[in-house]
Design a protein around this motif. Structure first.
Motif, PDB file in Angstrom:
ATOM      1  N   ARG A  34      38.617 -55.870  -9.642  1.00 31.93           N
ATOM      2  CA  ARG A  34      39.623 -56.073 -10.686  1.00 31.93           C
ATOM      3  C   ARG A  34      40.140 -54.765 -11.268  1.00 31.93           C
ATOM      4  O   ARG A  34      40.963 -54.794 -12.184  1.00 31.93           O
ATOM      5  CB  ARG A  34      39.047 -56.952 -11.788  1.00 31.93           C
ATOM      6  CG  ARG A  34      38.798 -58.377 -11.339  1.00 31.93           C
ATOM      7  CD  ARG A  34      38.481 -59.299 -12.486  1.00 31.93           C
ATOM      8  NE  ARG A  34      37.422 -58.833 -13.349  1.00 31.93           N
ATOM      9  CZ  ARG A  34      36.147 -59.198 -13.275  1.00 31.93           C
ATOM     10  NH1 ARG A  34      35.768 -60.025 -12.324  1.00 31.93           N
ATOM     11  NH2 ARG A  34      35.252 -58.737 -14.123  1.00 31.93           N
ATOM     12  N   THR A  44      42.261 -51.835  -4.703  1.00 31.99           N
ATOM     13  CA  THR A  44      41.245 -51.955  -5.744  1.00 31.99           C
ATOM     14  C   THR A  44      40.161 -50.910  -5.488  1.00 31.99           C
ATOM     15  O   THR A  44      40.100 -50.311  -4.404  1.00 31.99           O
ATOM     16  CB  THR A  44      40.606 -53.353  -5.721  1.00 31.99           C
ATOM     17  OG1 THR A  44      39.900 -53.524  -4.494  1.00 31.99           O
ATOM     18  CG2 THR A  44      41.642 -54.439  -5.902  1.00 31.99           C
ATOM     19  N   ARG A  86      43.746 -51.528 -14.693  1.00 33.31           N
ATOM     20  CA  ARG A  86      43.425 -52.944 -14.499  1.00 33.31           C
ATOM     21  C   ARG A  86      44.493 -53.612 -13.643  1.00 33.31           C
ATOM     22  O   ARG A  86      45.672 -53.352 -13.789  1.00 33.31           O
ATOM     23  CB  ARG A  86      43.342 -53.652 -15.850  1.00 33.31           C
ATOM     24  CG  ARG A  86      42.169 -53.182 -16.677  1.00 33.31           C
ATOM     25  CD  ARG A  86      42.160 -53.774 -18.041  1.00 33.31           C
ATOM     26  NE  ARG A  86      42.161 -55.232 -18.014  1.00 33.31           N
ATOM     27  CZ  ARG A  86      42.057 -55.960 -19.103  1.00 33.31           C
ATOM     28  NH1 ARG A  86      41.958 -55.409 -20.277  1.00 33.31           N
ATOM     29  NH2 ARG A  86      42.080 -57.270 -19.015  1.00 33.31           N
ATOM     30  N   TYR A  87      44.048 -54.484 -12.750  1.00 27.53           N
ATOM     31  CA  TYR A  87      45.008 -55.263 -11.976  1.00 27.53           C
ATOM     32  C   TYR A  87      45.588 -56.395 -12.804  1.00 27.53           C
ATOM     33  O   TYR A  87      46.608 -56.970 -12.445  1.00 27.53           O
ATOM     34  CB  TYR A  87      44.372 -55.830 -10.701  1.00 27.53           C
ATOM     35  CG  TYR A  87      44.705 -55.002  -9.490  1.00 27.53           C
ATOM     36  CD1 TYR A  87      45.947 -55.071  -8.897  1.00 27.53           C
ATOM     37  CD2 TYR A  87      43.786 -54.125  -8.956  1.00 27.53           C
ATOM     38  CE1 TYR A  87      46.265 -54.309  -7.805  1.00 27.53           C
ATOM     39  CE2 TYR A  87      44.091 -53.360  -7.863  1.00 27.53           C
ATOM     40  CZ  TYR A  87      45.329 -53.456  -7.281  1.00 27.53           C
ATOM     41  OH  TYR A  87      45.638 -52.693  -6.206  1.00 27.53           O
ATOM     42  N   ASP A  88      44.944 -56.726 -13.907  1.00 18.58           N
ATOM     43  CA  ASP A  88      45.451 -57.755 -14.816  1.00 18.58           C
ATOM     44  C   ASP A  88      45.562 -57.158 -16.217  1.00 18.58           C
ATOM     45  O   ASP A  88      44.795 -57.503 -17.100  1.00 18.58           O
ATOM     46  CB  ASP A  88      44.540 -58.978 -14.821  1.00 18.58           C
ATOM     47  CG  ASP A  88      43.122 -58.638 -15.257  1.00 18.58           C
ATOM     48  OD1 ASP A  88      42.749 -57.453 -15.220  1.00 18.58           O
ATOM     49  OD2 ASP A  88      42.391 -59.551 -15.652  1.00 18.58           O
TER      50      ASP A  88
END
Length: 145
Positions: A34, A44, A86-88
């Motif tokens: 993540r 990632t 962060r990917y989110d």
């Protein structure tokens, strides 16, 4: 003789660490999946083999071993590298561009496309030249000269 004792102690330490933290590797992988590699930026941490990614994964493992929660570790990396790590990324004013930027570009493209189509529909075709007019008349009459 001391060499054997050192090997035995090292083996026991590894086994203790592996047994003391069941699921540590899975938690490390889940968290690394993540977080973004700051070198590759399209991979990632779990996917990247960049030296920085390896170091960041080592830091994740160390912090998990110390008992830090995943939220604490994520906050540590976000404080160090920014929300882009962060990917989110969270939806807050500093990340609005990340979340809304693609939609704004899409809307801008649709508005420009609509304007271009409207201009083409409104534009009258240029009048035919006398040569074009006689050629069209010949085609309509069936005379292909």
């Amino acid at each position: 003789m001391t060499h054997r004792w050192l090997m035995l102690l090292a083996l026991l330490a590894v086994l203790r660490l592996a047994h003391a933290a069941p699921g540590l590797e899975e938690r490390e992988f889940a968290l690394a999946a993540r977080l973004r590699c700051m070198v590759c930026q399209n991979q990632t941490l779990a996917e990247s083999n960049a030296p920085l990614a390896l170091d960041m994964r080592r830091q994740i493992r160390e912090q998990l071993t110390r008992g830090n929660s995943e939220a604490q570790i994520r906050d540590y990396f976000e404080e160090r590298y920014g929300a882009f790590v962060r990917y989110d990324p969270p939806f807050r004013p500093s990340t609005w561009l990340l979340w809304l930027g693609p939609f704004a570009l899409l809307m801008l493209g649709l508005v420009l496309l609509a304007r271009i189509v409207r201009r083409r529909q409104c534009a009258a075709p240029p009048p035919l030249t006398p040569a074009e007019r006689s050629h069209a008349q010949a085609l309509l009459e069936g005379d292909e000269t």
